[in-house]
Design a protein around this motif. Structure first.
Motif, mmCIF file in Angstrom:
data_model
loop_
_atom_site.group_PDB
_atom_site.id
_atom_site.type_symbol
_atom_site.label_atom_id
_atom_site.label_comp_id
_atom_site.label_asym_id
_atom_site.label_seq_id
_atom_site.Cartn_x
_atom_site.Cartn_y
_atom_site.Cartn_z
ATOM 1 N N UNK A 227 0.887 -1.247 0.083
ATOM 2 C CA UNK A 227 0.017 -0.113 0.052
ATOM 3 C C UNK A 227 0.707 1.345 0.186
ATOM 4 N N UNK A 228 0.595 2.290 -0.882
ATOM 5 C CA UNK A 228 1.347 3.463 -0.946
ATOM 6 C C UNK A 228 0.791 4.296 0.381
ATOM 7 N N UNK A 229 2.076 5.064 0.605
ATOM 8 C CA UNK A 229 1.404 6.205 1.663
ATOM 9 C C UNK A 229 2.157 7.729 1.161
ATOM 10 N N UNK A 230 1.465 8.651 1.170
ATOM 11 C CA UNK A 230 2.052 9.775 0.684
ATOM 12 C C UNK A 230 2.224 10.926 1.857
ATOM 13 N N UNK A 231 1.661 10.886 3.056
ATOM 14 C CA UNK A 231 1.720 11.736 4.049
ATOM 15 C C UNK A 231 2.387 11.198 5.530
ATOM 16 N N UNK A 232 3.085 11.705 6.132
ATOM 17 C CA UNK A 232 3.421 11.294 7.405
ATOM 18 C C UNK A 232 3.152 12.322 8.443
ATOM 19 N N UNK A 233 2.267 11.780 9.657
ATOM 20 C CA UNK A 233 1.926 12.738 10.613
ATOM 21 C C UNK A 233 2.417 12.336 11.851
ATOM 22 N N UNK A 234 3.272 13.021 12.509
ATOM 23 C CA UNK A 234 3.916 12.755 13.834
ATOM 24 C C UNK A 234 3.335 13.388 14.801
ATOM 25 N N UNK A 235 3.000 12.649 15.887
ATOM 26 C CA UNK A 235 2.551 13.289 17.325
ATOM 27 C C UNK A 235 3.518 13.093 18.248
ATOM 28 N N UNK A 236 4.376 14.330 18.639
ATOM 29 C CA UNK A 236 5.392 14.034 19.460
ATOM 30 C C UNK A 236 5.218 14.445 20.969
ATOM 31 N N UNK A 237 5.844 13.529 21.758
ATOM 32 C CA UNK A 237 5.314 13.806 23.236
ATOM 33 C C UNK A 237 5.963 15.068 23.881
ATOM 34 N N UNK A 238 5.175 15.455 24.991
ATOM 35 C CA UNK A 238 5.456 16.617 25.641
ATOM 36 C C UNK A 238 6.092 16.175 27.099
ATOM 37 N N UNK A 239 6.658 14.974 27.187
ATOM 38 C CA UNK A 239 7.325 14.535 28.745
ATOM 39 C C UNK A 239 8.516 15.144 28.959
ATOM 40 N N UNK A 240 8.878 15.283 30.184
ATOM 41 C CA UNK A 240 10.199 15.805 30.499
ATOM 42 C C UNK A 240 11.410 14.973 29.869
ATOM 43 N N UNK A 241 11.157 13.648 29.711
ATOM 44 C CA UNK A 241 12.122 12.750 28.998
ATOM 45 C C UNK A 241 12.282 12.829 27.704
ATOM 46 N N UNK A 242 11.470 13.027 26.887
ATOM 47 C CA UNK A 242 11.215 13.266 25.560
ATOM 48 C C UNK A 242 12.125 14.830 25.208
ATOM 49 N N UNK A 243 11.658 15.790 26.086
ATOM 50 C CA UNK A 243 12.167 17.163 26.013
ATOM 51 C C UNK A 243 13.574 17.320 26.359
ATOM 52 N N UNK A 244 13.972 16.365 27.092
ATOM 53 C CA UNK A 244 15.762 16.399 27.521
ATOM 54 C C UNK A 244 16.530 15.280 26.930
ATOM 55 N N UNK A 245 15.939 14.699 26.047
ATOM 56 C CA UNK A 245 16.629 13.731 25.272
ATOM 57 C C UNK A 245 17.197 14.092 23.990
ATOM 58 N N UNK A 246 18.521 13.522 23.994
ATOM 59 C CA UNK A 246 19.351 13.942 22.752
ATOM 60 C C UNK A 246 18.677 12.953 21.451
ATOM 61 N N UNK A 247 18.094 13.706 20.765
ATOM 62 C CA UNK A 247 17.300 13.276 19.378
ATOM 63 C C UNK A 247 18.077 13.068 18.186
ATOM 64 N N UNK A 248 19.111 13.599 18.351
ATOM 65 C CA UNK A 248 19.982 13.989 16.835
ATOM 66 C C UNK A 248 21.352 13.554 17.343
#
Length: 261
Positions: A227-248
């Motif tokens: 199945x083809x997919x044309x769009x990506x929707x991302x729901x990013x968390x607002x938790x402290x762990x997520x905000x403080x994580x090194x994501x790159x």
């Protein structure tokens, strides 16, 4: 468009051209994703999205559960939890996930698989028919498998360790001569860190008794749907762990490759 592959002719190029045209004209299909793969690599193992909420965004997908408590596989509007003992159980609607990818699956290409094929051969077949690495594809395989080798990370407790430390302890399982379902995605290389670039697949047996994250398989016969997919929707968390994580981090691609083996 729904194409049926004829194994007696070399029509993959024609299918690829039609798929490209269809993808360009319709711009249809959407992936809903909660959080990022780089967050999971960093040890962000708790999210607020429930299984019930996932099903509002798709009837097909994969992911994991809070505390890395097993693998998630979803198809036909059913969600299963694949545990670290190799077992499978229906997921509870209130269970939460730190990372999941969902879509409403619609097959645009259907291919009977009439001879034994390795995982690499199946992937090459898909690559031959999909015109570009720069598009998402959802894939489902129903078939009889000579073997499927899976792994499932065991449930974690705080303080959470980085995922590369956790996967060193993951149990692996080998399912032989089993009928089952593979649910997965092929994601573009440019999504590294956001998603898992390349192929990401989970497996469950037809008796719904076992499964896990796929490391390898060989199929004797089956049916492949893409199945083809044309769009990506991302729901990013607002938790402290997520905000403080090194994501790159600099080595994110290598880290994901090691985590997904």
């Amino acid at each position: 468009m729904r194409e049926f592959y004829n194994p007696q002719c070399d029509c993959s190029l024609d299918i690829a051209k039609e798929f490209a045209e269809y993808h360009h004209v319709t711009n249809d299909g959407e992936i809903f994703q909660t959080s990022l793969m780089s967050a999971l690599i960093a040890g962000v193992y708790e999210g607020s999205t429930t299984v019930e909420q996932l099903l509002e965004h798709g009837d097909f997908g994969l992911g994991t559960f809070n505390q890395l408590d097993g693998e998630l596989i979803a198809f036909d509007k059913h969600v299963f939890q694949l545990k670290s003992d190799g077992s499978a159980n229906p997921a509870n609607m209130t269970q939460r996930t730190p990372f999941a990818v969902m879509t409403f699956f619609k097959a645009d290409i259907e291919l009977p698989l009439t001879s034994r094929m390795s995982r690499e051969a199946v992937h090459q077949l898909i690559d031959d028919m999909i015109p570009s690495d720069n598009v998402f594809c959802a894939l489902r395989i129903d078939g009889v498998f000579d073997f499927v080798r899976t792994r499932t990370v065991p449930k974690q407790n705080r303080p959470y360790r980085p995922m590369l430390e956790v996967v060193k302890e993951q149990p692996t399982f080998r399912f032989t001569q089993k009928q089952g379902v593979i649910a997965g995605f092929r994601s573009p290389k440019y999504t590294t860190g956001i998603n898992v670039p390349g192929y990401h697949e989970h497996f469950i047996t037809d008796d719904r008794q076992g499964g896990g994250h796929i490391q390898d398989y060989r199929i004797s016969s089956g049916f492949l749907q893409i199945g083809k997919v044309s769009r990506l929707v991302i729901d990013t968390p607002a938790s402290t762990e997520f905000l403080n994580a090194n994501l790159a981090p600099e080595d994110i691609r290598t880290a994901i490759e090691k985590a997904e083996k």
